[in-house]
Write an enzyme that holds these catalytic residues in place. Structure first.
Site, mmCIF file in Angstrom:
data_model
loop_
_atom_site.group_PDB
_atom_site.id
_atom_site.type_symbol
_atom_site.label_atom_id
_atom_site.label_comp_id
_atom_site.label_asym_id
_atom_site.label_seq_id
_atom_site.Cartn_x
_atom_site.Cartn_y
_atom_site.Cartn_z
ATOM 1 N N GLU A 110 -37.249 -47.070 -24.473
ATOM 2 C CA GLU A 110 -38.058 -47.507 -23.324
ATOM 3 C C GLU A 110 -37.930 -46.426 -22.265
ATOM 4 O O GLU A 110 -36.818 -46.088 -21.852
ATOM 5 C CB GLU A 110 -37.575 -48.859 -22.779
ATOM 6 C CG GLU A 110 -37.908 -50.036 -23.667
ATOM 7 C CD GLU A 110 -39.400 -50.212 -23.975
ATOM 8 O OE1 GLU A 110 -40.237 -49.765 -23.162
ATOM 9 O OE2 GLU A 110 -39.716 -50.761 -25.034
ATOM 10 N N LYS A 150 -22.866 -46.559 -23.856
ATOM 11 C CA LYS A 150 -22.667 -45.465 -22.901
ATOM 12 C C LYS A 150 -23.638 -45.632 -21.728
ATOM 13 O O LYS A 150 -24.851 -45.501 -21.892
ATOM 14 C CB LYS A 150 -22.930 -44.108 -23.559
ATOM 15 C CG LYS A 150 -22.511 -42.966 -22.655
ATOM 16 C CD LYS A 150 -23.414 -41.746 -22.775
ATOM 17 C CE LYS A 150 -24.367 -41.498 -21.652
ATOM 18 N NZ LYS A 150 -23.893 -41.512 -20.296
ATOM 19 N N CYS A 173 -38.739 -48.710 -13.479
ATOM 20 C CA CYS A 173 -39.694 -48.119 -14.429
ATOM 21 C C CYS A 173 -41.062 -48.767 -14.275
ATOM 22 O O CYS A 173 -42.075 -48.179 -14.629
ATOM 23 C CB CYS A 173 -39.174 -48.254 -15.847
ATOM 24 S SG CYS A 173 -38.684 -49.923 -16.223
ATOM 25 N N GLU A 205 -44.101 -38.993 -13.424
ATOM 26 C CA GLU A 205 -43.264 -40.049 -12.841
ATOM 27 C C GLU A 205 -42.397 -39.454 -11.729
ATOM 28 O O GLU A 205 -41.667 -38.491 -11.953
ATOM 29 C CB GLU A 205 -42.361 -40.652 -13.922
ATOM 30 C CG GLU A 205 -41.589 -41.859 -13.409
ATOM 31 C CD GLU A 205 -40.624 -42.412 -14.438
ATOM 32 O OE1 GLU A 205 -39.899 -41.612 -15.063
ATOM 33 O OE2 GLU A 205 -40.589 -43.639 -14.602
HETATM 34 P P1 NAD Z 1 -31.969 -40.111 -18.175
HETATM 35 O O1 NAD Z 1 -32.838 -39.933 -19.382
HETATM 36 O O2 NAD Z 1 -31.597 -38.923 -17.418
HETATM 37 O O3 NAD Z 1 -30.606 -40.810 -18.610
HETATM 38 C C1 NAD Z 1 -30.583 -42.008 -19.332
HETATM 39 C C2 NAD Z 1 -29.306 -42.071 -20.136
HETATM 40 O O4 NAD Z 1 -29.336 -41.046 -21.125
HETATM 41 C C3 NAD Z 1 -28.048 -41.846 -19.320
HETATM 42 O O5 NAD Z 1 -27.015 -42.690 -19.795
HETATM 43 C C4 NAD Z 1 -27.714 -40.397 -19.615
HETATM 44 O O6 NAD Z 1 -26.345 -40.084 -19.461
HETATM 45 C C5 NAD Z 1 -28.138 -40.297 -21.070
HETATM 46 N N1 NAD Z 1 -28.394 -38.924 -21.518
HETATM 47 C C6 NAD Z 1 -28.749 -37.854 -20.762
HETATM 48 N N2 NAD Z 1 -28.867 -36.747 -21.547
HETATM 49 C C7 NAD Z 1 -28.601 -37.146 -22.812
HETATM 50 C C8 NAD Z 1 -28.574 -36.477 -24.066
HETATM 51 N N3 NAD Z 1 -28.819 -35.157 -24.174
HETATM 52 N N4 NAD Z 1 -28.276 -37.190 -25.169
HETATM 53 C C9 NAD Z 1 -28.033 -38.516 -25.076
HETATM 54 N N5 NAD Z 1 -28.016 -39.200 -23.919
HETATM 55 C C10 NAD Z 1 -28.305 -38.529 -22.791
HETATM 56 O O7 NAD Z 1 -32.687 -41.221 -17.278
HETATM 57 P P2 NAD Z 1 -32.173 -41.783 -15.851
HETATM 58 O O8 NAD Z 1 -32.451 -40.740 -14.843
HETATM 59 O O9 NAD Z 1 -30.808 -42.347 -15.980
HETATM 60 O O10 NAD Z 1 -33.149 -43.028 -15.642
HETATM 61 C C11 NAD Z 1 -34.400 -42.929 -15.072
HETATM 62 C C12 NAD Z 1 -35.472 -43.038 -16.147
HETATM 63 O O11 NAD Z 1 -35.326 -44.258 -16.861
HETATM 64 C C13 NAD Z 1 -36.875 -43.082 -15.570
HETATM 65 O O12 NAD Z 1 -37.719 -42.245 -16.343
HETATM 66 C C14 NAD Z 1 -37.290 -44.540 -15.741
HETATM 67 O O13 NAD Z 1 -38.658 -44.767 -15.839
HETATM 68 C C15 NAD Z 1 -36.588 -44.884 -17.016
HETATM 69 N N6 NAD Z 1 -36.444 -46.335 -17.163
HETATM 70 C C16 NAD Z 1 -37.229 -46.977 -18.078
HETATM 71 C C17 NAD Z 1 -37.150 -48.362 -18.222
HETATM 72 C C18 NAD Z 1 -38.004 -49.073 -19.239
HETATM 73 O O14 NAD Z 1 -37.646 -50.175 -19.622
HETATM 74 N N7 NAD Z 1 -39.100 -48.508 -19.686
HETATM 75 C C19 NAD Z 1 -36.259 -49.097 -17.431
HETATM 76 C C20 NAD Z 1 -35.484 -48.407 -16.494
HETATM 77 C C21 NAD Z 1 -35.570 -47.028 -16.378
#
Ligand code: NAD
Length: 490
Positions: free
Chosen positions: A256, A181, A290, A391
């Protein structure tokens, strides 16, 4: 306007080897953050039942996929890599249009996806266990890696090609089947990546793809008792939900999450190299990595020089639609993201930090319909301020002045996150102290905070990660479990 929407391609769910309409009948527009009136594609808002269908398809496919053997699974990944290579330009362009990073960055990310696929394809020919001497001379004792089974994969919008591939490729080569997903903001790009797996001839049910809201589709996936593993990259907030659901169900999980990555510049650093690294680490991909630099901790003897050089160079950054290859920095990926960045700029000013460059929304002429913001630099920042702790995930840096290497490392560690950290110095003792004392999974000396090579372990410490590692050989630890085998001849 309504006519334009009708001609836009709808990307369906891919379940059990077929592209299927969702019974919800609902679709979401994926829009171009450089021009909110341009619809890049549409994806479906899937239902909980469809999540179950996808898990069921992956469950039915898992025995045959495991029995196909690691070598043959690797050979299929070579074919996927070739398909991605054939579609490189289209996928990179879609990526730029969907989340705003510049075209050269999008091409680089897609090329990285190809390289990751080839790395894990070759893994098909590498060992999957060790022979261990037994105390019984008539016995042969060895370990053998075996897949988890069905793995759920949830990804963010910021690397819609590389992150899905660095999860899907090891999951598959080590013998798991997958339900994937993606984030809705970049789900069209993700669908095009899935098409490459289909075109390569992956057996039905091995990779399933569903789109929709995190709070519906993601929630159903993480709460399923039928998964054997779940791997998540995204925000700390969602990561905690994944951890709670997976632990309740006894499902192996890997997270992550965010970062608040520091760059330390000591008095003996090369100023040009440090400033080049800060600009690239902080503002490439509009700060939406990230591993992006967000805190710049500078020793007082070199502080003014670094600040002045930064101000001179940041002024040269061209902001615009990243499809134009002359552009250095694209828009924020969404309106939400833009609003978060603007809100933090306000918070920083209210906290007493001094905004010395940028930070304003850009709205004139061709920028009017995009989510553009100027790169921003704050100074007089203290470690306790929210802009030094939380962040932002945008093109904003906070300058913090310190007197010694010890103080610099203390300030760098003074956050809940621990993903990436850089040090610029020409002193080997300072470098060794930093490598020892910094609380970060990715430790970089005279190199920017962002980026790690695909064959090396990737992951963070503290709230950035569950401590597991992705990429390279390290991925095997999550996607497999070990059988210890002892055989006697009678
Ligand atoms: P997000 O947590 O909002 O969403 C990530 C994913 O989770 C999406 O597919 C979203 O649809 C899903 N999601 C949202 N609510 C959910 C729920 N209740 N249950 C299950 N899944 C759910 O994050 P984002 O805004 O898409 O991405 C940005 C974040 O990702 C930043 O915090 C960034 O640091 C992090 N990030 C981390 C890494 C790493 O490797 N550490 C790499 C890239 C991005």
């Amino acid at each position: 306007m309504v006519e334009a929407i009708k001609t836009v391609e709808v990307f369906k769910n891919y379940i059990n080897g077929e592209w299927k309409d969702s019974i919800s009948g609902q679709i979401t527009n994926s829009i171009n953050p450089a021009n909110k009136n341009e619809i890049v594609g549409q994806v479906q808002s899937s239902t909980i039942e469809e999540v179950d269908d996808a898990i069921q398809a992956a469950t039915e496919a898992k025995v045959n996929w495991r029995k196909l053997g690691q070598y043959n699974r690797g050979q299929l990944l070579y074919k996927v890599a070739n398909e991605l290579e054939k579609n490189l330009n289209d996928i990179a362009e879609t990526l730029t249009k969907e989340m705003g990073k510049t075209l050269p960055e999008a091409i680089g990310e897609t090329q990285r996806g190809i390289a990751i696929l080839r790395y894990y394809a070759a893994e098909g020919m590498r060992k999957d266990g060790d022979v261990i001497p037994s105390s019984d001379q008539d016995a042969l004792m060895f370990t053998k890696r075996t897949p988890l089974g069905v793995v759920g994969i949830i990804t963010p919008w910021n690397f819609p090609v590389a992150i899905p591939i660095w999860k899907i490729a090891p999951a598959l080569v080590y013998g798991n089947t997958v339900v994937f997903k993606p984030a809705t903001e970049s789900a069209v790009t993700a669908a095009k990546v899935v098409q490459c797996f289909e075109q390569a001839g992956l057996p039905k049910g091995v990779l399933n793809f569903i789109t929709g809201k995190g709070s519906v589709v993601g929630d159903a996936l993480i709460n399923s008792t039928k998964l054997n593993g779940i791997t998540f990259t995204g925000s700390e907030y969602t990561g905690k939900l994944v951890a709670k659901a997976a632990s309740a169900n006894g499902v192996k999980y890997q997270l992550e999450m965010g970062g608040k990555n520091p760059v330390i510049v000591l008095n003996d650093a090369d100023p040009k190299s440090a400033v080049d690294g800060i600009l690239s680490g902080a503002f490439k991909s509009t700060g939406q990595k990230c591993t992006a630099t967000s805190r710049v901790i500078v020793q007082e003897g070199i502080y003014e020089e670094i600040k002045n050089l930064l101000l001179k160079e940041v002024g040269k950054i061209t902001v615009g639609n990243g499809i134009d290859t002359e552009i250095w920095m694209g828009p924020c990926a969404s309106e939400n993201q833009l609003n978060t960045v603007l809100e933090y700029i306000k918070i920083g000013q209210e906290e007493g930090a001094n905004l010395i460059f940028g930070g304003k929304r850009i709205t004139d002429n061709e920028y009017a319909n995009g989510f553009y913001v100027e790169p921003a630099i704050f100074e007089d920042v203290t470690s306790s301020m929210r802009i030094a702790q939380e962040e932002i995930f945008g093109p904003v840096i906070a300058l913090i002045k310190v007197s010694s290497v010890e103080e610099a490392i203390d300030v760098a560690n003074d956050t809940d996150f621990g993903l990436s950290a850089s040090l610029y110095t020409s002193n080997i003792s300072s470098a060794l102290a930093f490598i020892d004392d910094i609380e970060a999974g990715l430790v970089r000396v005279n190199a920017e905070s962002a980026g790690v090579e695909l064959q090396a372990p990737f992951g963070g410490m503290k709230s950035s990660s569950t401590g597991t590692r992705e990429q390279g050989e390290a991925a095997k630890e999550f996607y497999t479990q070990t059988k210890t085998v002892l055989i006697k001849n009678k």
